[in-house]
Design a protein around this motif. Structure first.
Motif, PDB file in Angstrom:
ATOM      1  N   ASP A   1       0.978  -1.216   0.089  1.00 54.27           N
ATOM      2  CA  ASP A   1       0.155  -0.070  -0.017  1.00 54.27           C
ATOM      3  C   ASP A   1       0.802   1.373   0.012  1.00 54.27           C
ATOM      4  O   ASP A   1       0.191   2.452  -0.133  1.00 54.27           O
ATOM      5  CB  ASP A   1      -0.825  -0.030   1.332  1.00 54.27           C
ATOM      6  CG  ASP A   1      -1.964  -1.185   1.430  1.00 54.27           C
ATOM      7  OD1 ASP A   1      -2.110  -1.741   0.365  1.00 54.27           O
ATOM      8  OD2 ASP A   1      -1.874  -1.557   2.609  1.00 54.27           O
ATOM      9  N   LEU A   2       1.943   1.209   0.162  1.00 57.44           N
ATOM     10  CA  LEU A   2       3.036   2.362   0.426  1.00 57.44           C
ATOM     11  C   LEU A   2       2.819   3.143  -0.884  1.00 57.44           C
ATOM     12  O   LEU A   2       3.139   2.572  -1.868  1.00 57.44           O
ATOM     13  CB  LEU A   2       4.360   2.026   0.815  1.00 57.44           C
ATOM     14  CG  LEU A   2       4.549   1.532   2.208  1.00 57.44           C
ATOM     15  CD1 LEU A   2       5.914   1.029   2.227  1.00 57.44           C
ATOM     16  CD2 LEU A   2       4.249   2.456   3.259  1.00 57.44           C
ATOM     17  N   PRO A   3       2.752   4.394  -0.645  1.00 59.20           N
ATOM     18  CA  PRO A   3       2.667   5.494  -2.038  1.00 59.20           C
ATOM     19  C   PRO A   3       4.338   5.513  -2.538  1.00 59.20           C
ATOM     20  O   PRO A   3       5.100   5.512  -1.514  1.00 59.20           O
ATOM     21  CB  PRO A   3       2.182   6.772  -1.389  1.00 59.20           C
ATOM     22  CG  PRO A   3       1.445   6.477  -0.046  1.00 59.20           C
ATOM     23  CD  PRO A   3       2.422   5.109   0.388  1.00 59.20           C
ATOM     24  N   GLU A   4       4.353   5.676  -3.643  1.00 63.33           N
ATOM     25  CA  GLU A   4       5.512   5.895  -4.368  1.00 63.33           C
ATOM     26  C   GLU A   4       6.327   7.148  -3.591  1.00 63.33           C
ATOM     27  O   GLU A   4       7.934   6.819  -3.228  1.00 63.33           O
ATOM     28  CB  GLU A   4       5.534   5.997  -5.729  1.00 63.33           C
ATOM     29  CG  GLU A   4       6.672   5.852  -6.467  1.00 63.33           C
ATOM     30  CD  GLU A   4       7.421   4.394  -6.501  1.00 63.33           C
ATOM     31  OE1 GLU A   4       8.568   4.444  -6.156  1.00 63.33           O
ATOM     32  OE2 GLU A   4       6.786   3.467  -6.359  1.00 63.33           O
ATOM     33  N   ALA A   5       5.839   8.156  -3.176  1.00 63.25           N
ATOM     34  CA  ALA A   5       6.608   9.277  -2.678  1.00 63.25           C
ATOM     35  C   ALA A   5       7.184   8.880  -1.260  1.00 63.25           C
ATOM     36  O   ALA A   5       8.207   9.317  -0.977  1.00 63.25           O
ATOM     37  CB  ALA A   5       5.468  10.331  -2.220  1.00 63.25           C
ATOM     38  N   VAL A   6       6.332   7.957  -0.450  1.00 64.31           N
ATOM     39  CA  VAL A   6       6.997   7.528   0.981  1.00 64.31           C
ATOM     40  C   VAL A   6       8.267   6.716   0.499  1.00 64.31           C
ATOM     41  O   VAL A   6       9.590   6.687   1.266  1.00 64.31           O
ATOM     42  CB  VAL A   6       6.054   6.877   1.632  1.00 64.31           C
ATOM     43  CG1 VAL A   6       6.755   5.807   2.872  1.00 64.31           C
ATOM     44  CG2 VAL A   6       4.791   7.684   1.879  1.00 64.31           C
ATOM     45  N   LYS A   7       7.992   5.612  -0.442  1.00 62.66           N
ATOM     46  CA  LYS A   7       9.233   4.885  -0.977  1.00 62.66           C
ATOM     47  C   LYS A   7      10.544   5.697  -1.032  1.00 62.66           C
ATOM     48  O   LYS A   7      11.427   5.307  -0.615  1.00 62.66           O
ATOM     49  CB  LYS A   7       8.904   3.934  -1.978  1.00 62.66           C
ATOM     50  CG  LYS A   7       7.949   2.962  -1.698  1.00 62.66           C
ATOM     51  CD  LYS A   7       7.567   2.123  -2.857  1.00 62.66           C
ATOM     52  CE  LYS A   7       6.237   1.078  -2.614  1.00 62.66           C
ATOM     53  NZ  LYS A   7       5.765   0.643  -3.840  1.00 62.66           N
ATOM     54  N   GLN A   8      10.357   6.577  -2.013  1.00 64.46           N
ATOM     55  CA  GLN A   8      11.388   7.378  -2.394  1.00 64.46           C
ATOM     56  C   GLN A   8      12.144   8.297  -1.138  1.00 64.46           C
ATOM     57  O   GLN A   8      13.247   8.328  -1.314  1.00 64.46           O
ATOM     58  CB  GLN A   8      10.922   8.333  -3.646  1.00 64.46           C
ATOM     59  CG  GLN A   8      10.661   7.678  -4.896  1.00 64.46           C
ATOM     60  CD  GLN A   8      10.097   8.449  -5.840  1.00 64.46           C
ATOM     61  OE1 GLN A   8       9.778   9.666  -5.803  1.00 64.46           O
ATOM     62  NE2 GLN A   8      10.073   8.081  -7.086  1.00 64.46           N
TER      63      GLN A   8
ATOM     64  N   GLY B   1      18.142   3.615   3.910  1.00 58.39           N
ATOM     65  CA  GLY B   1      18.420   2.288   4.113  1.00 58.39           C
ATOM     66  C   GLY B   1      17.247   1.544   4.104  1.00 58.39           C
ATOM     67  O   GLY B   1      17.297   0.113   4.404  1.00 58.39           O
ATOM     68  N   PHE B   2      16.056   1.918   3.603  1.00 55.57           N
ATOM     69  CA  PHE B   2      14.966   1.195   3.509  1.00 55.57           C
ATOM     70  C   PHE B   2      14.893   0.584   2.312  1.00 55.57           C
ATOM     71  O   PHE B   2      14.954   0.943   1.090  1.00 55.57           O
ATOM     72  CB  PHE B   2      13.666   1.908   3.745  1.00 55.57           C
ATOM     73  CG  PHE B   2      13.514   2.444   5.289  1.00 55.57           C
ATOM     74  CD1 PHE B   2      12.827   1.641   6.203  1.00 55.57           C
ATOM     75  CD2 PHE B   2      13.984   3.705   5.855  1.00 55.57           C
ATOM     76  CE1 PHE B   2      12.568   1.836   7.395  1.00 55.57           C
ATOM     77  CE2 PHE B   2      13.903   3.813   7.016  1.00 55.57           C
ATOM     78  CZ  PHE B   2      13.183   3.210   7.625  1.00 55.57           C
ATOM     79  N   TYR B   3      14.546  -0.766   2.265  1.00 58.51           N
ATOM     80  CA  TYR B   3      14.424  -1.483   0.645  1.00 58.51           C
ATOM     81  C   TYR B   3      12.958  -2.154   0.654  1.00 58.51           C
ATOM     82  O   TYR B   3      12.708  -3.037   0.662  1.00 58.51           O
ATOM     83  CB  TYR B   3      15.413  -2.703   0.930  1.00 58.51           C
ATOM     84  CG  TYR B   3      16.766  -2.177   1.068  1.00 58.51           C
ATOM     85  CD1 TYR B   3      17.500  -1.789   0.010  1.00 58.51           C
ATOM     86  CD2 TYR B   3      17.371  -2.123   2.315  1.00 58.51           C
ATOM     87  CE1 TYR B   3      18.820  -1.233   0.131  1.00 58.51           C
ATOM     88  CE2 TYR B   3      18.528  -1.871   2.408  1.00 58.51           C
ATOM     89  CZ  TYR B   3      19.523  -1.082   1.419  1.00 58.51           C
ATOM     90  OH  TYR B   3      20.341  -0.664   1.588  1.00 58.51           O
ATOM     91  N   PHE B   4      12.264  -1.071   0.206  1.00 58.92           N
ATOM     92  CA  PHE B   4      10.833  -1.465   0.187  1.00 58.92           C
ATOM     93  C   PHE B   4      10.484  -2.458  -1.036  1.00 58.92           C
ATOM     94  O   PHE B   4       9.533  -3.387  -0.814  1.00 58.92           O
ATOM     95  CB  PHE B   4       9.777  -0.268  -0.069  1.00 58.92           C
ATOM     96  CG  PHE B   4       9.960   0.803   1.098  1.00 58.92           C
ATOM     97  CD1 PHE B   4       9.322   0.371   2.465  1.00 58.92           C
ATOM     98  CD2 PHE B   4      10.405   2.044   0.987  1.00 58.92           C
ATOM     99  CE1 PHE B   4       9.340   1.438   3.392  1.00 58.92           C
ATOM    100  CE2 PHE B   4      10.518   2.735   1.858  1.00 58.92           C
ATOM    101  CZ  PHE B   4      10.010   2.690   3.238  1.00 58.92           C
ATOM    102  N   GLU B   5      11.085  -2.349  -2.044  1.00 59.16           N
ATOM    103  CA  GLU B   5      10.604  -2.939  -3.236  1.00 59.16           C
ATOM    104  C   GLU B   5      11.205  -4.622  -2.865  1.00 59.16           C
ATOM    105  O   GLU B   5      10.664  -5.668  -3.234  1.00 59.16           O
ATOM    106  CB  GLU B   5      11.288  -2.652  -4.471  1.00 59.16           C
ATOM    107  CG  GLU B   5      10.433  -1.324  -4.733  1.00 59.16           C
ATOM    108  CD  GLU B   5       8.931  -1.420  -5.101  1.00 59.16           C
ATOM    109  OE1 GLU B   5       8.459  -2.677  -5.524  1.00 59.16           O
ATOM    110  OE2 GLU B   5       8.289  -0.854  -4.814  1.00 59.16           O
TER     111      GLU B   5
END
Length: 173
Positions: free
Chosen positions: A137-144, A150-154
């Motif tokens: 559910d995470l928006p792309e803006a949050v991932k970026q 150091g977060f690796y959402f994908e």
């Protein structure tokens, strides 16, 4: 307020939340004459439907979703297939949410949502925290925003997708 607690023995699961939350300490738990056992037999429904519902909710069928009583995703999915439409109905038939009532609400809500159930907080009684965002559910803006920290959402999502996929392909339950 001078209200008196009334217990419906058919709905009581012995979680003691009413006793713990009563501001007047007016509720006392008593032992049942006979132990109450609840649970949904996943063999009573089409297991392919269980797996499909779990996959849609992004849960592995064998994933424990209520640690307090050990309820797994496949049992909650089976309860939904058999007609449970609210977290309260799921609690009554599976025993989930009769411990801490906190950790299991999210996967229960995800399964109900995946089944197309309209979700709204109940009036009085049960804790409700609403749906929180998952890796899907995470928006792309949050991932970026957090990628440089150091977060690796994908990568995390890929691991989670693989676990769900393994559940679809067939661990036996």
């Amino acid at each position: 307020m001078n209200r008196k607690a009334v217990v419906d023995p058919e709905r009581c699961r012995g979680c003691a939340n009413c006793e713990q939350r009563c501001p007047d300490y007016a509720v006392t738990m008593v032992k049942r004459d006979k132990p109450l056992q609840v649970g949904v037999d996943v063999n009573e429904v089409n297991y392919d439907e269980v797996v499909a519902l779990c996959a849609k909710a992004k849960l592995h069928p064998e994933q424990r979703i209520c640690y307090c009583v050990g309820t797994r995703a496949d049992e909650v999915a089976a309860a939904i297939i058999k007609g449970a439409r609210t977290p309260e109905e799921i609690s009554l038939v599976t025993g989930a949410r009769t411990g801490c009532t906190i950790e299991c609400i999210q996967p229960i809500l995800r399964l109900l949502e995946a089944a197309g159930c309209e979700l709204k907080p109940p009036e009085g009684g049960w804790q409700w925290y609403g749906r929180t965002a998952t890796a899907w559910d995470l928006p792309e803006a949050v991932k970026q925003k957090y990628a440089s920290r150091g977060f690796y959402f994908e990568e995390d999502r890929a691991v989670l997708d693989k676990l769900v996929e393994e559940g679809i392909k067939g661990g036996d339950a």
